[in-house]
Design an enzyme around this catalytic site. Structure first.
Site, PDB file in Angstrom:
ATOM      1  N   SER A 144      -8.783  13.270  -2.888  1.00 36.68           N
ATOM      2  CA  SER A 144      -9.272  14.830  -2.754  1.00 36.68           C
ATOM      3  C   SER A 144     -10.855  15.034  -2.689  1.00 36.68           C
ATOM      4  CB  SER A 144      -8.943  15.490  -4.287  1.00 36.68           C
ATOM      5  OG  SER A 144      -9.232  14.924  -5.321  1.00 36.68           O
TER       6      SER A 144
ATOM      7  N   SER B 271     -15.336  21.125  -3.950  1.00 40.12           N
ATOM      8  CA  SER B 271     -14.402  19.980  -4.194  1.00 40.12           C
ATOM      9  C   SER B 271     -13.556  20.298  -5.414  1.00 40.12           C
ATOM     10  CB  SER B 271     -15.147  18.580  -4.404  1.00 40.12           C
ATOM     11  OG  SER B 271     -15.734  18.484  -5.629  1.00 40.12           O
TER      12      SER B 271
ATOM     13  N   SER C  68     -25.253  11.870  -8.153  1.00 34.14           N
ATOM     14  CA  SER C  68     -25.163  13.585  -8.337  1.00 34.14           C
ATOM     15  C   SER C  68     -26.675  13.788  -8.654  1.00 34.14           C
ATOM     16  CB  SER C  68     -24.247  13.944  -9.773  1.00 34.14           C
ATOM     17  OG  SER C  68     -24.601  15.222  -9.627  1.00 34.14           O
TER      18      SER C  68
ATOM     19  N   TYR D 185     -21.644  13.247 -18.529  1.00 34.40           N
ATOM     20  CA  TYR D 185     -21.430  13.049 -16.741  1.00 34.40           C
ATOM     21  C   TYR D 185     -22.704  12.741 -16.642  1.00 34.40           C
ATOM     22  CZ  TYR D 185     -20.706  14.052 -12.081  1.00 34.40           C
ATOM     23  OH  TYR D 185     -20.808  14.085 -10.533  1.00 34.40           O
TER      24      TYR D 185
ATOM     25  N   LYS E  62     -23.908   9.143 -14.477  1.00 34.77           N
ATOM     26  CA  LYS E  62     -24.776   9.032 -13.240  1.00 34.77           C
ATOM     27  C   LYS E  62     -25.879   8.392 -13.309  1.00 34.77           C
ATOM     28  CE  LYS E  62     -21.217  11.001 -11.030  1.00 34.77           C
ATOM     29  NZ  LYS E  62     -20.451  10.116 -10.021  1.00 34.77           N
TER      30      LYS E  62
ATOM     31  N   ILE F 237     -14.684  14.973  -1.997  1.00 31.18           N
ATOM     32  CA  ILE F 237     -15.466  14.183  -0.907  1.00 31.18           C
ATOM     33  C   ILE F 237     -14.777  13.134  -0.478  1.00 31.18           C
ATOM     34  CG2 ILE F 237     -17.677  12.933  -0.955  1.00 31.18           C
ATOM     35  CD1 ILE F 237     -18.902  15.102  -2.879  1.00 31.18           C
TER      36      ILE F 237
END
Length: 336
Positions: A59, A238, A189, A202, A206, A61
């Site tokens: 799904s 997305s 990101s 998150y 990253k 990207i």
């Protein structure tokens, strides 16, 4: 005569500055990537025939990467947990390109099952005989306040986004060093460069990826034909928001909010392919005003902190009002 030359030089400098200003004001990527998209190698030529392994290909990207790489003529290995969704993406690849059935291989993969990664990598290599490009795209986001979030969520984010990616990379890297060439492209990101509220775990995962791959890159100076590339997108349309972790590991997000204001997935992926084709080591991909944040954090971090605090407060307000956290930064969210 000398005055004419000096005047001409000043006009050229002014024109050069104006062009860069316009590129920045209306651009959706860093200058290196924008210039590569205008003057660099075309992905359709550089990526044709290459074997590309995509994680998180079911799904968002990852799915769009599969379609655009298929159109470039790349041979694909598609991985994610959901085999039925991977088969759907494979059918889409065959429909939108000249690839044959044997040119797209579905290889179910769970990034959390690290003990399986050695065998999965062996299977991937054996299918086409080699791997030219590994795209680390698998992972999940987060939408929750730190004070409300269980430590289990932070553990899950690091296990999946960081350790899962590192594990696959470590399995593929010896194959590339043995061949003396290859590309490892990792989707990070904007919050891999600067933090943001509602995504502390998150952002940490990253940041960890940025640190890992920026440290790995100089370890590979004896292998100049191996590219380590980091992709740092801003808000992109997305499914990552819909699948985001909340304050508890198994608690779904109540409302993802509208995604219309975000960059189209197809444009983000096109810029990624341009960067891959031109060996760009780090790609900043975002529309304004998000692109401005990258440059502020790079060149004016003190001012960036001020802007982050102002917009971070708005982000939390949007979230509490049931809007997408990245939307409507400059308008008051409706609460009824």
């Amino acid at each position: 005569m000398d005055c004419c030359i000096v005047s001409a030089l000043w006009y050229l400098i002014a024109l050069h500055a104006l062009i860069h200003f316009l590129c920045f004001a209306f651009g959706d990527a860093d200058f290196t990537l924008l210039w590569a998209s205008l003057l660099g190698h075309r992905p359709e030529k550089k990526l044709k025939g290459l074997v590309v392994w995509i994680t998180g290909a079911s799904s968002g990207i990852g799915e769009e990467l599969a379609y655009q790489l298929a159109q470039c003529g790349s041979r694909l290995i598609l991985s994610a947990r959901r085999e039925d969704e991977l088969n759907r993406v494979k059918r889409g690849c065959l429909e939108c390109s000249d690839l044959q059935d044997e040119d797209v291989h579905v290889l179910p993969l769970d990034l959390l099952e690290r003990t399986s990664h050695k065998e999965k990598t062996k299977t991937a290599i054996q299918y086409f005989g080699h791997i030219d490009v590994l795209i680390n795209n698998g992972g999940r986001s987060q939408r929750s306040l730190c004070v409300e979030t269980s430590v289990d969520v932070y553990e899950a984010l690091m296990e999946l986004n960081f350790l899962g990616t590192v594990s696959i990379t470590k399995q593929v890297l010896p194959h590339m060093t043995q061949r003396g060439s290859g590309s490892i492209v990792t989707v990070s990101s904007i919050v891999g460069l600067a933090g943001a509220p509602l995504g502390s775990g998150y952002a940490a995962s990253k940041h960890a990826l940025q640190g890992f791959f920026n440290s790995l890159r100089p370890e590979l100076t004896d292998f100049p034909n191996i590219l380590i590339s980091m992709v740092c997108p801003g808000p992109v349309q997305s499914q990552i928001v819909h699948n985001a972790f909340t304050e508890e590991v198994n608690k779904p997000l109540s409302a993802a909010g509208s995604q219309e204001h975000k960059m189209a997935t197809s444009r983000c992926v096109r810029l990624m392919l341009v960067g891959m084709a031109n060996g760009v080591k780090e790609m900043w991909i975002a529309q304004q005003p998000f692109l401005l944040f990258y440059y502020l954090w790079q060149y004016a971090p003190t001012f960036a902190w001020f802007v982050t605090n102002v917009l971070g407060r708005k982000r939390v307000q949007n979230f509490k009002a049931g809007l997408d956290a990245d939307s409507a930064y400059f308008t008051k969210p409706k609460t009824s």
